[in-house]
Design a protein around this motif. Structure first.
Motif, PDB file in Angstrom:
ATOM      1  N   SER A 181      -0.387   6.953   8.078  1.00 23.97           N
ATOM      2  CA  SER A 181      -0.106   5.755   8.863  1.00 23.97           C
ATOM      3  C   SER A 181      -1.215   5.515   9.897  1.00 23.97           C
ATOM      4  O   SER A 181      -1.685   4.389  10.075  1.00 23.97           O
ATOM      5  CB  SER A 181       1.253   5.896   9.551  1.00 23.97           C
TER       6      SER A 181
ATOM      7  N   GLN B   8      -5.257   4.885  -2.790  1.00 21.64           N
ATOM      8  CA  GLN B   8      -5.660   4.124  -1.614  1.00 21.64           C
ATOM      9  C   GLN B   8      -7.011   4.584  -1.076  1.00 21.64           C
ATOM     10  O   GLN B   8      -7.552   3.985  -0.167  1.00 21.64           O
ATOM     11  CB  GLN B   8      -4.615   4.279  -0.503  1.00 21.64           C
TER      12      GLN B   8
ATOM     13  N   GLU C  66       0.820  -1.207   0.000  1.00 20.56           N
ATOM     14  CA  GLU C  66       0.000   0.000   0.000  1.00 20.56           C
ATOM     15  C   GLU C  66       0.855   1.259   0.000  1.00 20.56           C
ATOM     16  O   GLU C  66       0.465   2.275  -0.546  1.00 20.56           O
ATOM     17  CB  GLU C  66      -0.925   0.012   1.217  1.00 20.56           C
TER      18      GLU C  66
ATOM     19  N   LYS D  21      -1.940   8.338  -2.047  1.00 22.70           N
ATOM     20  CA  LYS D  21      -3.080   8.386  -1.122  1.00 22.70           C
ATOM     21  C   LYS D  21      -4.399   8.378  -1.881  1.00 22.70           C
ATOM     22  O   LYS D  21      -5.380   7.820  -1.410  1.00 22.70           O
ATOM     23  CB  LYS D  21      -2.976   9.587  -0.192  1.00 22.70           C
TER      24      LYS D  21
ATOM     25  N   ARG E 227      -8.226   2.057   9.468  1.00 18.67           N
ATOM     26  CA  ARG E 227      -8.906   1.260   8.433  1.00 18.67           C
ATOM     27  C   ARG E 227      -8.854  -0.230   8.781  1.00 18.67           C
ATOM     28  O   ARG E 227      -9.815  -0.962   8.550  1.00 18.67           O
ATOM     29  CB  ARG E 227      -8.274   1.526   7.085  1.00 18.67           C
ATOM     30  N   GLU E 228      -7.742  -0.689   9.328  1.00 20.49           N
ATOM     31  CA  GLU E 228      -7.593  -2.096   9.688  1.00 20.49           C
ATOM     32  C   GLU E 228      -8.517  -2.506  10.831  1.00 20.49           C
ATOM     33  O   GLU E 228      -8.857  -3.669  10.974  1.00 20.49           O
ATOM     34  CB  GLU E 228      -6.147  -2.405  10.041  1.00 20.49           C
TER      35      GLU E 228
ATOM     36  N   LEU F 187      -7.541   7.451   0.464  1.00 20.33           N
ATOM     37  CA  LEU F 187      -7.313   8.139   1.727  1.00 20.33           C
ATOM     38  C   LEU F 187      -6.949   9.591   1.474  1.00 20.33           C
ATOM     39  O   LEU F 187      -6.399   9.939   0.443  1.00 20.33           O
ATOM     40  CB  LEU F 187      -6.142   7.501   2.487  1.00 20.33           C
TER      41      LEU F 187
ATOM     42  N   HIS G  71      -4.296   4.303   8.082  1.00 16.27           N
ATOM     43  CA  HIS G  71      -4.184   2.887   7.727  1.00 16.27           C
ATOM     44  C   HIS G  71      -4.523   2.004   8.924  1.00 16.27           C
ATOM     45  O   HIS G  71      -5.232   1.014   8.782  1.00 16.27           O
ATOM     46  CB  HIS G  71      -2.768   2.547   7.240  1.00 16.27           C
ATOM     47  N   ARG G  72      -4.000   2.371  10.095  1.00 12.54           N
ATOM     48  CA  ARG G  72      -4.288   1.588  11.306  1.00 12.54           C
ATOM     49  C   ARG G  72      -5.789   1.596  11.598  1.00 12.54           C
ATOM     50  O   ARG G  72      -6.373   0.560  11.908  1.00 12.54           O
ATOM     51  CB  ARG G  72      -3.513   2.152  12.499  1.00 12.54           C
TER      52      ARG G  72
END
Length: 64
Positions: A55, A11, A3, A8, A61-62, A13, A58-59
């Motif tokens: 970053s 992605q 990714e 961005k 989103r997980e 984002l 991303h966290r």
């Protein structure tokens, strides 16, 4: 391809704050239940670089 190698936009984002103006800090999980950020991420958001913000996003989103 990881990714990190995508822009961005690719992605889906952007580095805008994920704040939804409904703060609900969960002391067990140590995050805001609304935006999913830690207290440190909330506090430091305006000082973070775009890379740091992405970053965090991303966290978050997980978690979903």
């Amino acid at each position: 391809m990881s990714e990190a190698m995508y822009s961005k936009e690719q992605q889906g984002l952007d580095s805008n704050s994920p704040c939804v103006k409904q703060c609900d800090y969960n002391p067990v999980l140590e995050i805001c239940s609304s935006c999913k950020r830690t207290i440190h991420e909330i506090r430091d958001w305006s000082k973070m670089s775009e890379k740091q913000r992405l970053s965090v996003l991303h966290r978050i989103r997980e978690l979903d």
